[in-house]
Design a protein around this motif. Structure first.
Motif, PDB file in Angstrom:
ATOM      1  N   TYR A  11      52.750  -7.391  47.511  1.00  0.00           N
ATOM      2  CA  TYR A  11      51.578  -7.355  48.401  1.00  0.00           C
ATOM      3  C   TYR A  11      51.408  -6.002  49.104  1.00  0.00           C
ATOM      4  O   TYR A  11      50.292  -5.586  49.379  1.00  0.00           O
ATOM      5  N   ASP A  12      52.529  -5.326  49.379  1.00  0.00           N
ATOM      6  CA  ASP A  12      52.426  -4.038  50.087  1.00  0.00           C
ATOM      7  C   ASP A  12      52.284  -2.828  49.146  1.00  0.00           C
ATOM      8  O   ASP A  12      52.201  -1.687  49.598  1.00  0.00           O
ATOM      9  N   ALA A  13      52.234  -3.079  47.838  1.00  0.00           N
ATOM     10  CA  ALA A  13      52.250  -1.979  46.853  1.00  0.00           C
ATOM     11  C   ALA A  13      50.996  -1.107  46.890  1.00  0.00           C
ATOM     12  O   ALA A  13      51.040   0.046  46.470  1.00  0.00           O
ATOM     13  N   LEU A  14      49.892  -1.650  47.380  1.00  0.00           N
ATOM     14  CA  LEU A  14      48.624  -0.897  47.362  1.00  0.00           C
ATOM     15  C   LEU A  14      48.346  -0.197  48.691  1.00  0.00           C
ATOM     16  O   LEU A  14      47.281   0.384  48.871  1.00  0.00           O
ATOM     17  N   GLU A  15      49.294  -0.282  49.622  1.00  0.00           N
ATOM     18  CA  GLU A  15      49.112   0.397  50.915  1.00  0.00           C
ATOM     19  C   GLU A  15      49.118   1.912  50.725  1.00  0.00           C
ATOM     20  O   GLU A  15      49.766   2.401  49.803  1.00  0.00           O
ATOM     21  N   PRO A  16      48.413   2.675  51.547  1.00  0.00           N
ATOM     22  CA  PRO A  16      47.636   2.260  52.721  1.00  0.00           C
ATOM     23  C   PRO A  16      46.203   1.820  52.369  1.00  0.00           C
ATOM     24  O   PRO A  16      45.441   1.452  53.234  1.00  0.00           O
ATOM     25  N   HIS A  17      45.855   1.866  51.097  1.00  0.00           N
ATOM     26  CA  HIS A  17      44.453   1.630  50.687  1.00  0.00           C
ATOM     27  C   HIS A  17      44.033   0.173  50.864  1.00  0.00           C
ATOM     28  O   HIS A  17      42.933  -0.113  51.321  1.00  0.00           O
ATOM     29  N   ILE A  18      44.921  -0.750  50.456  1.00  0.00           N
ATOM     30  CA  ILE A  18      44.704  -2.177  50.727  1.00  0.00           C
ATOM     31  C   ILE A  18      46.010  -2.672  51.339  1.00  0.00           C
ATOM     32  O   ILE A  18      47.069  -2.569  50.720  1.00  0.00           O
ATOM     33  N   LEU A  82      44.000  -3.515  39.323  1.00  0.00           N
ATOM     34  CA  LEU A  82      44.552  -2.752  40.447  1.00  0.00           C
ATOM     35  C   LEU A  82      45.974  -2.299  40.115  1.00  0.00           C
ATOM     36  O   LEU A  82      46.689  -2.978  39.378  1.00  0.00           O
ATOM     37  N   SER A  83      46.348  -1.151  40.665  1.00  0.00           N
ATOM     38  CA  SER A  83      47.690  -0.621  40.434  1.00  0.00           C
ATOM     39  C   SER A  83      48.101   0.290  41.590  1.00  0.00           C
ATOM     40  O   SER A  83      47.262   0.997  42.141  1.00  0.00           O
ATOM     41  N   PRO A  84      49.404   0.300  41.920  1.00  0.00           N
ATOM     42  CA  PRO A  84      49.880   1.231  42.950  1.00  0.00           C
ATOM     43  C   PRO A  84      49.840   2.692  42.473  1.00  0.00           C
ATOM     44  O   PRO A  84      49.852   3.607  43.271  1.00  0.00           O
ATOM     45  N   TRP A 182      39.175   3.572  44.840  1.00  0.00           N
ATOM     46  CA  TRP A 182      39.434   4.496  43.717  1.00  0.00           C
ATOM     47  C   TRP A 182      40.904   4.890  43.625  1.00  0.00           C
ATOM     48  O   TRP A 182      41.372   5.283  42.554  1.00  0.00           O
ATOM     49  N   ASN A 183      41.654   4.771  44.712  1.00  0.00           N
ATOM     50  CA  ASN A 183      43.083   5.125  44.709  1.00  0.00           C
ATOM     51  C   ASN A 183      43.962   4.068  44.059  1.00  0.00           C
ATOM     52  O   ASN A 183      45.138   4.324  43.794  1.00  0.00           O
TER      53      ASN A 183
END
Length: 196
Positions: A11-18, A82-84, A182-183
């Motif tokens: 769940y935290d892999a897409l931070e800070p974007h999501i 989605l991807s980190p 986009w990130n």
């Protein structure tokens, strides 16, 4: 019985974007809710035992089946693209984007404009239609595979612009959320869908 898919990242892999909290609530509560309500809505009907894609492509869907089937399909698709790892489109996909929109930057501008223009809740998609790329918005949990979609086609990229997708972190700043998206796009996955 439909099930909530597991994510291929934490769940935290897409931070800070999501942020992790948004991802957790979005996945477990919102998507999980669509799955549970879809199972209830199809039980004992002609849709029981059909695949999710068969269901959402059916005509004259009852509202509960349409909303929850769309919600399940859209979110399952969204998590997959989605991807980190930050990436950019390449090869044939980049060529097609450049041919259609002028450049990758112009495509992003157009996509962002359409996403900002979705009134209320909905999605914005990059679809393949008759071999051409198009940007197509949909309302609520509709998508371009549905029989009565205003713009039908094969989704290869999608962005959830419901407030639940971004409100904890971005509040009412949808434009910032769209730019952050986009990130975390998995362009290798989008390319795979495009080439398929």
């Amino acid at each position: 019985m439909f099930e909530l898919p597991k994510l291929k990242y934490e769940y935290d892999a897409l931070e800070p974007h999501i942020d992790a909290k948004t991802m957790e609530i979005h996945h477990t509560k919102h998507h999980g809710g669509y799955v549970n309500k879809l199972n209830e809505a199809v039980a004992g009907t002609q849709f029981e035992g059909k695949s999710l894609e068969e269901i959402i492509k059916s005509e004259n869907l009852p509202t509960a089946v349409r909303n929850n089937g769309g919600g399940h399909w859209n979110h399952s698709f969204f998590w997959e693209i989605l991807s980190p790892q930050k990436s950019e489109p390449k090869g044939e996909l980049l060529e097609a984007i450049t041919k259609t929109f002028g450049s990758f930057e112009k495509f992003k501008e157009e996509f962002e404009k359409v996403a900002l223009g979705v009134f209320g809740s909905g999605w914005v998609w990059l679809i393949l239609k008759d071999g051409e790329l198009k940007i197509a918005p949909t309302r609520l949990q509709d998508n371009p595979l549905m029989s009565d979609a205003p713009e039908k086609g094969l989704p290869i990229l999608g962005l959830d612009v419901w407030e639940h997708a971004y409100y904890l972190n971005y509040q009412n700043k949808r434009a910032e959320y769209i730019k952050a998206f986009w990130n975390v796009v998995d362009w290798a996955k989008v390319s795979e869908l495009f080439l398929k």
